[in-house]
Design an enzyme around this catalytic site. Structure first.
Site, mmCIF file in Angstrom:
data_model
loop_
_atom_site.group_PDB
_atom_site.id
_atom_site.type_symbol
_atom_site.label_atom_id
_atom_site.label_comp_id
_atom_site.label_asym_id
_atom_site.label_seq_id
_atom_site.Cartn_x
_atom_site.Cartn_y
_atom_site.Cartn_z
ATOM 1 N N ILE A 26 -10.281 -11.539 31.224
ATOM 2 C CA ILE A 26 -11.686 -11.152 31.163
ATOM 3 C C ILE A 26 -12.592 -12.373 31.107
ATOM 4 O O ILE A 26 -13.597 -12.456 31.828
ATOM 5 C CB ILE A 26 -11.938 -10.239 29.948
ATOM 6 C CG1 ILE A 26 -11.202 -8.906 30.121
ATOM 7 C CG2 ILE A 26 -13.435 -9.997 29.749
ATOM 8 C CD1 ILE A 26 -11.269 -8.002 28.904
ATOM 9 N N ASP A 60 -8.675 -24.157 19.168
ATOM 10 C CA ASP A 60 -7.882 -23.219 18.389
ATOM 11 C C ASP A 60 -8.828 -22.526 17.421
ATOM 12 O O ASP A 60 -9.276 -23.127 16.444
ATOM 13 C CB ASP A 60 -6.783 -23.970 17.632
ATOM 14 C CG ASP A 60 -5.912 -23.049 16.792
ATOM 15 O OD1 ASP A 60 -6.214 -21.837 16.706
ATOM 16 O OD2 ASP A 60 -4.934 -23.551 16.206
ATOM 17 N N VAL A 61 -9.154 -21.261 17.686
ATOM 18 C CA VAL A 61 -10.158 -20.573 16.864
ATOM 19 C C VAL A 61 -9.660 -20.274 15.458
ATOM 20 O O VAL A 61 -10.432 -19.820 14.607
ATOM 21 C CB VAL A 61 -10.653 -19.277 17.540
ATOM 22 C CG1 VAL A 61 -11.334 -19.587 18.866
ATOM 23 C CG2 VAL A 61 -9.527 -18.260 17.713
ATOM 24 N N ASN A 87 -14.930 -13.402 23.164
ATOM 25 C CA ASN A 87 -13.952 -12.662 23.953
ATOM 26 C C ASN A 87 -12.514 -12.955 23.538
ATOM 27 O O ASN A 87 -11.617 -12.169 23.829
ATOM 28 C CB ASN A 87 -14.150 -13.015 25.434
ATOM 29 C CG ASN A 87 -13.030 -12.524 26.312
ATOM 30 O OD1 ASN A 87 -12.842 -11.324 26.497
ATOM 31 N ND2 ASN A 87 -12.260 -13.463 26.863
ATOM 32 N N TYR A 151 -4.299 -4.615 15.568
ATOM 33 C CA TYR A 151 -5.324 -4.802 16.597
ATOM 34 C C TYR A 151 -6.543 -3.930 16.298
ATOM 35 O O TYR A 151 -7.681 -4.413 16.322
ATOM 36 C CB TYR A 151 -4.755 -4.465 17.969
ATOM 37 C CG TYR A 151 -5.713 -4.779 19.097
ATOM 38 C CD1 TYR A 151 -5.910 -6.092 19.515
ATOM 39 C CD2 TYR A 151 -6.415 -3.768 19.737
ATOM 40 C CE1 TYR A 151 -6.789 -6.392 20.541
ATOM 41 C CE2 TYR A 151 -7.302 -4.049 20.766
ATOM 42 C CZ TYR A 151 -7.484 -5.362 21.166
ATOM 43 O OH TYR A 151 -8.364 -5.649 22.185
ATOM 44 N N LYS A 155 -10.302 -5.321 15.283
ATOM 45 C CA LYS A 155 -11.471 -5.039 16.115
ATOM 46 C C LYS A 155 -12.515 -4.222 15.358
ATOM 47 O O LYS A 155 -13.722 -4.410 15.551
ATOM 48 C CB LYS A 155 -11.045 -4.313 17.400
ATOM 49 C CG LYS A 155 -10.277 -5.201 18.368
ATOM 50 C CD LYS A 155 -11.140 -6.347 18.884
ATOM 51 C CE LYS A 155 -10.449 -7.135 19.986
ATOM 52 N NZ LYS A 155 -11.298 -8.193 20.566
ATOM 53 N N VAL A 183 -7.344 -3.110 29.860
ATOM 54 C CA VAL A 183 -7.372 -3.805 31.140
ATOM 55 C C VAL A 183 -6.011 -4.460 31.324
ATOM 56 O O VAL A 183 -5.447 -5.010 30.370
ATOM 57 C CB VAL A 183 -8.485 -4.874 31.165
ATOM 58 C CG1 VAL A 183 -8.403 -5.714 32.428
ATOM 59 C CG2 VAL A 183 -9.854 -4.213 31.047
#
Length: 281
Positions: A26, A60-61, A87, A151, A155, A183
């Site tokens: 994405i 690296d978040v 994202n 997950y 979110k 997706v």
């Protein structure tokens, strides 16, 4: 408020955009589209491929220092910031009946806390520009699917963080959440490898529509608070928000049918589900 007002868009030319997870399915598609439209795009990714059509910096978040360094460099290159698209995210098998382990912590660390870190590092520039944040959430933020508790939890927490951000900074920036369903991308590989594929519980949607929704949220003059990506997604979002018990029954019946039909046979993490729903051994 007319639909025309909602459909008006800022000229993308010269708009400064930062995208996390920019080398993935994405993120790359979005960055490519905005770049071709004339926006100034920089990406962050754990492993840039090096062939993205816009600059992507290694980041690296999950690491404070990495985020600080990469965001500082990105903002210097952009000369400020108009839009942050959060994202970056991962999925993976995580049944709710088992104690949280490394997989659960990894998803929460990237999907929730990674988003939080990057956003916090960008707040000053976003406020100065009266900019906006676009959160790429998920349908699972409102409608949980089984065997993927981490997950969905990450979110849903991401959306809660977006709500808090909007309340605190809404005088100077906007915050939108986009809710794709599924997706086709490598994000599903680990779940499939564990024998917990949700094919049959989730219908894949076109990448193009997801990118459309994110792009609109990034450029709309009056961006919406919550954005679904398909008509089916809009119906699911409505039902999950307003008729959650009905949604639960639909998902539970689908899970029972798949378990009884052998969809999860041989998957150790789904052994409890299979046993409870009378599936084959």
């Amino acid at each position: 408020m007319t639909s025309l007002t909602f459909n008006r868009r800022h000229d993308p030319r010269g708009r400064r955009v930062l995208i996390t997870g920019a080398s993935g399915t994405i993120g790359r598609a979005l960055g490519d589209r905005l770049t071709r439209a004339g926006a100034r795009v920089v990406g962050l990714d754990l492993r840039p491929t090096g062939d993205e059509p816009f600059p992507v910096m290694a980041c690296d978040v999950t690491d404070d220092d990495s985020v600080t360094s990469a965001v500082t460099e990105a903002l210097e290159l952009l000369g400020g910031l108009d839009v942050l698209v959060n994202n970056a995210g991962i999925g993976g098998p995580a049944p709710a009946e088992y104690a949280p382990g490394d997989e659960v912590r990894r998803q929460l660390e990237i999907n929730l806390l990674g988003t939080w870190r990057v956003t916090a590092a960008c707040v000053g520039e976003l406020v100065a520009a009266r900019g906006r944040v676009v959160m790429v959430a998920s349908r699972m933020a409102v409608m949980q699917l089984p065997l993927a508790a981490a997950y969905g939890a990450s979110k849903r927490a991401m959306v809660a963080y977006a709500d808090a951000l909007r309340l605190e900074l809404g005088t100077h920036m906007t915050v939108s959440c986009v809710y794709p369903s599924a997706v086709r991308s490598p994000i599903h590989d680990s779940t499939k490898a564990a024998g917990l594929s949700l094919e049959g519980m989730s219908v894949y949607e076109p990448l193009e529509g997801v990118v459309d929704a994110i792009e609109h949220s990034a450029l709309a003059v009056r961006p919406r608070r919550d954005v679904t990506t398909t008509r089916k997604g809009a119906v699911e979002f409505f039902l999950a928000r307003h008729l959650p018990a009905l949604t639960d029954r639909i998902v539970a019946r689908t899970l029972a049918a798949r378990a009884a039909g052998g969809a999860f046979d041989g998957a150790s993490l789904a052994a409890g589900v299979v046993e409870r729903h009378g599936g084959r051994a």
